[in-house]
Structures are given as C-alpha cells and as structure tokens.
Scaffold this active site. Sequence first.
Site, PDB file in Angstrom:
ATOM      1  N   TYR A 178      16.563   4.526   0.364  1.00 16.33           N
ATOM      2  CA  TYR A 178      16.367   3.635   1.512  1.00 16.33           C
ATOM      3  C   TYR A 178      15.189   2.715   1.251  1.00 16.33           C
ATOM      4  O   TYR A 178      14.137   3.156   0.775  1.00 16.33           O
ATOM      5  CB  TYR A 178      16.092   4.494   2.751  1.00 16.33           C
ATOM      6  CG  TYR A 178      16.114   3.745   4.073  1.00 16.33           C
ATOM      7  CD1 TYR A 178      17.313   3.528   4.735  1.00 16.33           C
ATOM      8  CD2 TYR A 178      14.940   3.263   4.650  1.00 16.33           C
ATOM      9  CE1 TYR A 178      17.350   2.847   5.958  1.00 16.33           C
ATOM     10  CE2 TYR A 178      14.965   2.582   5.873  1.00 16.33           C
ATOM     11  CZ  TYR A 178      16.177   2.389   6.519  1.00 16.33           C
ATOM     12  OH  TYR A 178      16.217   1.724   7.719  1.00 16.33           O
ATOM     13  N   PHE A 243      16.354  -4.864   9.106  1.00 14.18           N
ATOM     14  CA  PHE A 243      16.351  -4.952   7.642  1.00 14.18           C
ATOM     15  C   PHE A 243      16.531  -3.549   7.106  1.00 14.18           C
ATOM     16  O   PHE A 243      15.749  -2.648   7.444  1.00 14.18           O
ATOM     17  CB  PHE A 243      15.004  -5.491   7.129  1.00 14.18           C
ATOM     18  CG  PHE A 243      14.878  -5.476   5.619  1.00 14.18           C
ATOM     19  CD1 PHE A 243      15.034  -6.643   4.885  1.00 14.18           C
ATOM     20  CD2 PHE A 243      14.622  -4.289   4.924  1.00 14.18           C
ATOM     21  CE1 PHE A 243      14.937  -6.628   3.490  1.00 14.18           C
ATOM     22  CE2 PHE A 243      14.528  -4.266   3.543  1.00 14.18           C
ATOM     23  CZ  PHE A 243      14.679  -5.437   2.815  1.00 14.18           C
ATOM     24  N   GLU A 244      17.562  -3.325   6.323  1.00 14.34           N
ATOM     25  CA  GLU A 244      17.569  -2.111   5.524  1.00 14.34           C
ATOM     26  C   GLU A 244      18.414  -2.319   4.276  1.00 14.34           C
ATOM     27  O   GLU A 244      19.421  -3.016   4.305  1.00 14.34           O
ATOM     28  CB  GLU A 244      17.973  -0.837   6.307  1.00 14.34           C
ATOM     29  CG  GLU A 244      19.190  -0.891   7.160  1.00 14.34           C
ATOM     30  CD  GLU A 244      19.403   0.401   8.011  1.00 14.34           C
ATOM     31  OE1 GLU A 244      20.547   0.644   8.388  1.00 14.34           O
ATOM     32  OE2 GLU A 244      18.438   1.151   8.286  1.00 14.34           O
ATOM     33  N   VAL A 245      17.932  -1.750   3.177  1.00 15.12           N
ATOM     34  CA  VAL A 245      18.704  -1.708   1.932  1.00 15.12           C
ATOM     35  C   VAL A 245      18.865  -0.227   1.656  1.00 15.12           C
ATOM     36  O   VAL A 245      17.871   0.484   1.521  1.00 15.12           O
ATOM     37  CB  VAL A 245      17.954  -2.384   0.771  1.00 15.12           C
ATOM     38  CG1 VAL A 245      18.774  -2.292  -0.522  1.00 15.12           C
ATOM     39  CG2 VAL A 245      17.645  -3.849   1.085  1.00 15.12           C
TER      40      VAL A 245
END
Length: 346
Positions: A178, A243-245
């Site tokens: 994450y 926002f997340e990757v």
Amino acid sequence: DPTGEPAGTLVRTSAKYAPDAEDTDRVSATLLALVRNEEVDDMVASMVDLERTWNNKFNYPWTFFNDRPFSAEFKKKTSAATNATCNYELIPKEHWDAPSWIDPDIFEESAAVLKKNGVQYANMMSYHQMCRWNSGMFYKHPALKDVRYYWRVEPKVHFFCDVDYDVFRYMQDNNKTYGFTITLYDDPHTLPTLWPQTAKFLADHPSYLHEHSAIKWVVDDIRRPQHNREAQGFSTCHFWSNFEVADMEFWRSKAYEDYFEHLDRAGGFFYERWGDAPVHSIALGLFEDSSKIHWFRDIGYQHIPFFNCPNSPKCKGCVTGRLTDGEPFLHREDCRPNWFKYAGMG
Ligand code: GDP
Ligand code: MN
C-alpha cells in the site's frame, strides 16, 4: 536523494510501455476511478495532471466505474485525455445496493443523529454506498479479476511532480502492499463503534494480527487524546484514501475479507458513516507488515483542502511543506508524524 524518489528506481520509458505493446514492461495494474457522468470535466482535469507528470511515460490503462452507465460524452472526453486504453465499467447492483439487513427506517433515524453531530453527507445514501463499495467491493468487480495493483484517482485532484519511474513496478519489485501520500485524523462522530467492532473481530481472530503490525499507530492517543476517546480506542489517524496505490491481493486475503464481512454485518457503513479510509487503514495497521506500507513522498498531490508537496525541482505548482491553503487549524489534521513514529519514513 533530493528528489525523494526511492533509491534504485529507474526511468524505464521504452517501446515496451507503448499503449498497445504486446511485449510490455507494465505490471498487472490500472488507474482506477469511481466517478459520476456529471463529474467528467473534473475527471479530465485529474487525468491531464497525472498523464503529464507520469502516465504518458507508462500508459497504464484507466478503468472507470459507475453505478450508472457512462455517457457517450464521458467516454469521449476521458478517452481523449490519454493515449492509454480506457475501460468503462458498470457496478453490479449487488455490489452497490445496501445489503438486505440494512433497515431504511433505522438508516433515517441514525442519519438524523449523525447530522446533529455535524457529520457531512449523513443522510446521503449514495455516499454511504460509495464508502462501502470502496471498502469491500471494488476489487471484486469482474473487470479487475486479472489485475493486481491499482492507483485510485478522484475527479478534481492535482499532481505536481514529474515522476520518472514505474510506480506499479516499484510496488511489485519492493514487495509493497500500500502506498499513501497524506494521513489525517478522522471525525470520531462518523465511526463511534468501528473500533469496538474491530476489537471484537480481533478477539475472535487473534491470528490475523501481523507480528510486525502497526497496531500501536492504530490505537495511539498521544497527540489527539480526545479523538481516541470519542472513537473508543482508535486514534482516527488514517491514510487519506482518495489517493491510494495498492496491491489488491491484500483486500482479497482471507483476513481482510473476514474483516469486511464482519463490519458489513455490523451495519456501520449505514447506521454510522464509516469511511473506506479508516476501514482500509485499520486493516493495514493490524493485518499487514508495516514495512510494506510506503509513503510516496515524491508524488506531489492535492485533494482539496490538503497537499503533499515535496521539496524538489521536479515539482511545479504547489508550495513545499504546505499541508493546506486553508486556515492554520487545518494543519492539526495532519497525522503523518504518528505514522513515522511507529513505522519510520520508509
Ligand atoms: P469526498 O472526497 O469525501 O468529499 O467524496 P467525493 O464526493 O469526492 O466522492 C468520492 C469519490 O467517489 C469521487 O471519485 C466521486 O466521483 C465518487 N462518487 C461518490 N458518490 C458517487 C456515486 O453515487 N456514484 C458514482 N458513480 N461515483 C460516486
Ligand atoms: Mn473527493
């Protein structure tokens, strides 16, 4: 490294990143947005920023999700904003609708209480559905069946810094689960029973707690003790999930599935206003190795009213070190120091 880019990452721009390359260097990943037709212009604005600073070098596909069919206008404008492939996906009703055990009368009564406590969007059913879908549904969509990583993008966000490496490959090569840019305290009134429900779940499944977890971050009460008290033991500090990757294998794990199922049964997505941000954050803080969570210090980002703005010549249009354009009290919402205290700077 003055740019803040992770060491050992390379510029990999090549023919193998061409939009239709068959022998591609891309890993299994997509840019992902849940969005409404009427937000098309704000969505395009986000795309223009992310394409300019990053995706024009890598051409990762975009996957758009909606509870209603996308309009021809939406498809036309968004596909014109990228050279990459665009996928337009309808959310199945059974993923979007409130589950059968949610009582509409109790929802109305609870919303009135939340509203009295100043909780935004309390009586907006679709907002609750959105939070639940982002918590436990999106990665179950058939269109993502063979996809592992995603980068979540909302309409009307901004990206400020040129990023010259393949962010998804960075995640894969470094075994990260994450990635985040900003962490904030949450409004305890949105989630009074989220931590009690979580504690109950943990007591029933003690083996899910990771031996290198960030549980101390989850229950921290040092800087904002009242948040912890009102949230009955949860610090409320969370990764700001617009926002997340991330690696969907985590959401697809037994531990997370069982956790989501428990929370869904408890009803708090509707009778309170549990956000996907605290739900994701608590799960990551308990069930994952904290070293697999990465702060993307090098990705300049804004979702109103907060920024992540690195001190680097690669960034244009944001002010270094500034969390917000807003009133000074908003600075108190930043809880990144809590994360660094327990997990380090990565
Ligand atoms: P906020 O950031 O918490 O104020 O919430 P937003 O209104 O930005 O919503 C979060 C994301 O979900 C955005 O990408 C919205 O476009 C999307 N979203 C919220 N509600 C709905 C909905 O009912 N349908 C669709 N298709 N998208 C939604
Ligand atoms: Mn938003």
